[in-house]
Every structure is written in structure tokens, then in C-alpha cells.
Design a protein around this motif. Structure first.
Motif, PDB file in Angstrom:
ATOM      1  N   PHE A 120       0.841  -1.184   0.000  1.00  0.00           N
ATOM      2  CA  PHE A 120       0.000   0.000   0.000  1.00  0.00           C
ATOM      3  C   PHE A 120       0.880   1.239   0.000  1.00  0.00           C
ATOM      4  CE2 PHE A 120      -3.006  -3.026   1.968  1.00  0.00           C
ATOM      5  CZ  PHE A 120      -4.126  -2.782   1.183  1.00  0.00           C
ATOM      6  N   PHE A 121       0.354   2.315  -0.564  1.00  0.00           N
ATOM      7  CA  PHE A 121       1.019   3.608  -0.525  1.00  0.00           C
ATOM      8  C   PHE A 121       0.314   4.467   0.506  1.00  0.00           C
ATOM      9  CE2 PHE A 121       1.049   8.087  -1.867  1.00  0.00           C
ATOM     10  CZ  PHE A 121       2.417   8.339  -1.851  1.00  0.00           C
ATOM     11  N   LEU A 122       1.061   4.957   1.502  1.00  0.00           N
ATOM     12  CA  LEU A 122       0.496   5.792   2.560  1.00  0.00           C
ATOM     13  C   LEU A 122       0.632   7.256   2.153  1.00  0.00           C
ATOM     14  CD1 LEU A 122       2.014   3.901   5.629  1.00  0.00           C
ATOM     15  CD2 LEU A 122      -0.357   3.824   4.843  1.00  0.00           C
TER      16      LEU A 122
ATOM     17  N   ASN B 182      -5.197   7.047   2.111  1.00  0.00           N
ATOM     18  CA  ASN B 182      -5.146   8.478   2.414  1.00  0.00           C
ATOM     19  C   ASN B 182      -5.064   8.677   3.925  1.00  0.00           C
ATOM     20  OD1 ASN B 182      -5.120  11.206   2.011  1.00  0.00           O
ATOM     21  ND2 ASN B 182      -7.313  11.400   1.653  1.00  0.00           N
ATOM     22  N   HIS B 183      -3.946   8.206   4.492  1.00  0.00           N
ATOM     23  CA  HIS B 183      -3.774   8.257   5.940  1.00  0.00           C
ATOM     24  C   HIS B 183      -2.291   8.137   6.266  1.00  0.00           C
ATOM     25  CE1 HIS B 183      -4.969   7.727  10.162  1.00  0.00           C
ATOM     26  NE2 HIS B 183      -6.197   8.026   9.770  1.00  0.00           N
ATOM     27  N   PHE B 184      -1.949   8.324   7.560  1.00  0.00           N
ATOM     28  CA  PHE B 184      -0.573   8.167   7.996  1.00  0.00           C
ATOM     29  C   PHE B 184      -0.206   6.708   8.226  1.00  0.00           C
ATOM     30  CE2 PHE B 184      -1.851  12.398   9.525  1.00  0.00           C
ATOM     31  CZ  PHE B 184      -0.874  13.180   8.922  1.00  0.00           C
TER      32      PHE B 184
ATOM     33  N   LYS C 236     -23.020   9.637   1.218  1.00  0.00           N
ATOM     34  CA  LYS C 236     -22.337   9.150   0.016  1.00  0.00           C
ATOM     35  C   LYS C 236     -21.591  10.270  -0.683  1.00  0.00           C
ATOM     36  CE  LYS C 236     -25.591   5.366  -0.915  1.00  0.00           C
ATOM     37  NZ  LYS C 236     -26.564   4.795  -1.894  1.00  0.00           N
ATOM     38  N   GLU C 237     -22.116  11.493  -0.567  1.00  0.00           N
ATOM     39  CA  GLU C 237     -21.479  12.610  -1.261  1.00  0.00           C
ATOM     40  C   GLU C 237     -20.149  12.991  -0.626  1.00  0.00           C
ATOM     41  OE1 GLU C 237     -24.606  12.511  -0.257  1.00  0.00           O
ATOM     42  OE2 GLU C 237     -25.654  12.383  -2.184  1.00  0.00           O
ATOM     43  N   THR C 238     -20.025  12.762   0.698  1.00  0.00           N
ATOM     44  CA  THR C 238     -18.814  13.206   1.388  1.00  0.00           C
ATOM     45  C   THR C 238     -17.882  12.064   1.765  1.00  0.00           C
ATOM     46  OG1 THR C 238     -19.914  13.065   3.532  1.00  0.00           O
ATOM     47  CG2 THR C 238     -20.017  15.185   2.371  1.00  0.00           C
ATOM     48  N   LEU C 239     -18.280  10.820   1.439  1.00  0.00           N
ATOM     49  CA  LEU C 239     -17.478   9.678   1.862  1.00  0.00           C
ATOM     50  C   LEU C 239     -16.062   9.725   1.319  1.00  0.00           C
ATOM     51  CD1 LEU C 239     -17.545   7.069   3.444  1.00  0.00           C
ATOM     52  CD2 LEU C 239     -18.243   5.879   1.350  1.00  0.00           C
ATOM     53  N   ASN C 240     -15.911  10.201   0.086  1.00  0.00           N
ATOM     54  CA  ASN C 240     -14.578  10.252  -0.522  1.00  0.00           C
ATOM     55  C   ASN C 240     -14.020  11.660  -0.584  1.00  0.00           C
ATOM     56  OD1 ASN C 240     -14.451   7.445  -1.103  1.00  0.00           O
ATOM     57  ND2 ASN C 240     -15.870   7.777  -2.811  1.00  0.00           N
ATOM     58  N   SER C 241     -14.604  12.559   0.171  1.00  0.00           N
ATOM     59  CA  SER C 241     -14.156  13.949   0.155  1.00  0.00           C
ATOM     60  C   SER C 241     -12.755  14.072   0.734  1.00  0.00           C
ATOM     61  CB  SER C 241     -15.127  14.808   0.981  1.00  0.00           C
ATOM     62  OG  SER C 241     -14.585  16.079   1.212  1.00  0.00           O
ATOM     63  N   GLU C 242     -11.910  14.876   0.095  1.00  0.00           N
ATOM     64  CA  GLU C 242     -10.548  15.094   0.583  1.00  0.00           C
ATOM     65  C   GLU C 242     -10.581  15.850   1.905  1.00  0.00           C
ATOM     66  OE1 GLU C 242      -7.627  14.008  -0.564  1.00  0.00           O
ATOM     67  OE2 GLU C 242      -8.735  12.844  -2.029  1.00  0.00           O
TER      68      GLU C 242
ATOM     69  N   MET D 269     -10.520   0.093   4.349  1.00  0.00           N
ATOM     70  CA  MET D 269     -11.796  -0.387   3.830  1.00  0.00           C
ATOM     71  C   MET D 269     -12.284   0.440   2.649  1.00  0.00           C
ATOM     72  SD  MET D 269     -13.820  -1.352   7.375  1.00  0.00           S
ATOM     73  CE  MET D 269     -15.428  -1.245   6.563  1.00  0.00           C
ATOM     74  N   LYS D 270     -11.936   1.725   2.605  1.00  0.00           N
ATOM     75  CA  LYS D 270     -12.370   2.594   1.517  1.00  0.00           C
ATOM     76  C   LYS D 270     -11.748   2.193   0.176  1.00  0.00           C
ATOM     77  CE  LYS D 270     -13.242   6.757   4.269  1.00  0.00           C
ATOM     78  NZ  LYS D 270     -12.845   8.168   4.519  1.00  0.00           N
ATOM     79  N   LEU D 271     -10.684   1.406   0.209  1.00  0.00           N
ATOM     80  CA  LEU D 271     -10.001   1.007  -1.017  1.00  0.00           C
ATOM     81  C   LEU D 271     -10.620  -0.238  -1.655  1.00  0.00           C
ATOM     82  CD1 LEU D 271      -6.287   1.415   0.156  1.00  0.00           C
ATOM     83  CD2 LEU D 271      -7.776   3.126  -0.878  1.00  0.00           C
ATOM     84  N   ALA D 272     -11.540  -0.870  -0.963  1.00  0.00           N
ATOM     85  CA  ALA D 272     -12.116  -2.118  -1.463  1.00  0.00           C
ATOM     86  C   ALA D 272     -13.046  -1.872  -2.641  1.00  0.00           C
ATOM     87  CB  ALA D 272     -12.874  -2.824  -0.346  1.00  0.00           C
TER      88      ALA D 272
END
Length: 318
Positions: free
Chosen positions: A12-14, A174-176, A264-270, A184-187
Motif C-alpha cells: 500500500f502507498f500511505l 489516504n492516511h498516515f 455518500k457525497e462526502t465519503l470520498n471527500s478530501e 476499507m475505503k479502497l475495497a
């Protein structure tokens, strides 16, 4: 695992703060200092609780467990985070990520349950002082602490096992560190089952201990208010104020992160991810650093023991 028509994920890339190299240097210095304080502060509390026979009580046994837990909890992620801040290749192997995820979740769950056990200990000490030696015998408080560790390991093992079986479409976390929600968001598969398990685990190992804490302190406050003298009320409250402060800080941050609704709109928000990372950093570094400071500053026994140890060391050198 079913990897048909897919590339086997090996690392994985952190992401962390990879887009802000100057901030990485700043955070490296700050987190390194905090980590040293965590090791020194919690290590000192562990040594004090072992060295001083007067502190061989259930409260300090739990406090020693909490300090050891904080050292383990931060060590699962901070060293690798510090290395990633200085490295151009911010990757972690799949197995390394799974181990980090397991250890982090196990330590976090254990701390939730342990704080509940500590609240019950304070309830018995203040509301049933005559029965305290019987209720909080050595067999009882050792079993309570062991149960906290067992609950953390079992919960983490189950959740981690289900997560590593998922198929992943991406490898950019997208974490340290390998935090379970970020992974789980990458699945690219249905994670409703994982979410259900997480809700059940959160209810059992986060909300139930919190309920125990609320009930314990409601009864404690009720008992304190019945004490006629202000000196007696102050003395009774001082025995549990440090633990209450730690509970508020720890549970306040962890509940905000894991229990807040996500559309759902904000789940992948930066912006949401950035907020999650900062909150994670707060309870992952700040809380373990503040715990020994809170307990030492508000605890007369700890301060007296530290003072005695310092004077003894000072005069031995002279």
C-alpha cells in the motif's frame, strides 16, 4: 481470497502529507518530541507503580496497564510514520499493513474496555469503600485487566481477518498508517458485512464501556454531593477527576471519528479525509502523551513518589 482477473496486491502507498513536504518536516519534529514524551511519561508511571509498594493497588495496577497500552498503541504506528515523513517511498507491505491494522485496533479496543474497568474501580472506591478490598481483590482486578486485553485481541482479530479478505481496487491509503476505515475505503467489493461487524464491535467494546463509565460517574457524583463537608467532597472528587479527564479526551475524539454520519457525497471527500487524519493523529498521539501528565499533576501519591525518587537519585549522585 478470490483474485480472479485481478493483480495481487503486495503493498500500500500511505499518502499522509505527501503533498506537503515542508509540513512533513514540521510534523516529523513535533511527533518525534511527542513520542519521546509518551515513552518517558508512561514508562515513568509504570516504574513508579511497580517500585512503590504503596501504589500496589487496583487503581495503579490499571494505570500501569493504561501506560503500557499507550506505549504499545503509539509504537504500532508512530515509528513507521516518522520514517515515511523522511522517505520518498511511502509504502508498506500488505502483510505489514495487516499487522499494523490488527495491533492498532487491538490497542484501541483494549483501552476503551480498560477505561470502563477503571471507572467501575472508582465507583466501588467512593460509593462502597468498606467493601472495596473484597470487591476489588487481586484476583478481580487482574481478571478485569486480562479481560480488557482479551476483548481487544479478539475484536481486532475478527475485524482484521474480514478486511484482509476484501478485493482492493486501489492501493493509495489516504492516511498516515493502516487505519481500518482508510483501508476499507479502497475495497472494490461490498463492505456492508464489514460495516455491520464494525457497528456490532463498536457497540460492544466502545459504547458499552462508555455506558458503564456514565453510570459509574453518575453514582459517584451523587455520592459526592451527599458529603456534607467541602473538604470531603474535594477529596472524593480528586480521586477520580484525572480518570474523568482522560475519558472525556479519549472518548470525545474516538466517538467523533467512528460514529459521525458519512453521506455518500462526502465519503470520498478530501476535506473529510484530512479531518479524519487530524482527529486520528490527535487521539493517537496527544491522548497517550497527556495521560501521564494528567495523572501525575492531579495525583498526590504519584507526585510524592516522583519527588522521593528524584531526591534519592540526586543525593546518591552527590
Amino acid at each position: 481470497m478470490e483474485w480472479e482477473n485481478q493483480t495481487i496486491l503486495v503493498e500500500f502507498f500511505l499518502k499522509g502529507l505527501s503533498g506537503y513536504p515542508r509540513l512533513e518536516l514540521l510534523f516529523f519534529a513535533l511527533i518525534l518530541i511527542m513520542y519521546v514524551v509518551i515513552l518517558l511519561g508512561n514508562g515513568t508511571l509504570i516504574l513508579i507503580s511497580i517500585w512503590d509498594p504503596h501504589l500496589h493497588t487496583p487503581m495503579y495496577f490499571f494505570l500501569g496497564n493504561l501506560s503500557f497500552l499507550d506505549i504499545c498503541y503509539t509504537t504500532t504506528s508512530i515509528p513507521s510514520t516518522l520514517v515515511s515523513f523522511l522517505s520518498e517511498r511511502k509504502t508498506i507491505s500488505f502483510s505489514g499493513c495487516a499487522i499494523q491494522m490488527f495491533l492498532g485496533l487491538a490497542m484501541g479496543t483494549t483501552e476503551c474496555v480498560l477505561l470502563g474497568m477503571m471507572a467501575f474501580d472508582r465507583y466501588v472506591a467512593i460509593c462502597n469503600p468498606l467493601r472495596y478490598p473484597v470487591i476489588m481483590s487481586k484476583d478481580s482486578y487482574v481478571s478485569m485487566a486480562a479481560g480488557s486485553w482479551f476483548a481487544g485481541v479478539i475484536n481486532s482479530a475478527v475485524q482484521t481477518a474480514f478486511v484482509i479478505q476484501l478485493n482492493f481496487c486501489r492501493n493509495n491509503i489516504n492516511h498516515f498508517s493502516c487505519e481500518i476505515l482508510a483501508v476499507m475505503k479502497l475495497a472494490c467489493a461490498d463492505i456492508s458485512g464489514n460495516e455491520f461487524i464494525m457497528v456490532v464491535a463498536t457497540t460492544l467494546f466502545t459504547l458499552m464501556p462508555l455506558l458503564l463509565i456514565v453510570i459509574s460517574y453518575s453514582l459517584i457524583i451523587s455520592s459526592i454531593l451527599k458529603i456534607r463537608t467541602s473538604e470531603g467532597r474535594s477529596k472524593a472528587f480528586s480521586t477520580c477527576s484525572a480518570h474523568l479527564i482522560v475519558v472525556i479526551i479519549f472518548y470525545g475524539t474516538i466517538l467523533f471519528m467512528y460514529m459521525k454520519p458519512k453521506s455518500k457525497e462526502t465519503l470520498n471527500s478530501e476535506d473529510l479525509d484530512a479531518t479524519d487524519k487530524l482527529i486520528s493523529m490527535f487521539y493517537g498521539v496527544m491522548t497517550p502523551m497527556m495521560n501521564p501528565l494528567i495523572y501525575s499533576l492531579r495525583n498526590k501519591d504519584v507526585k510524592e513518589t516522583v519527588k522521593h525518587l528524584f531526591n534519592r537519585s540526586f543525593f546518591s549522585i552527590l
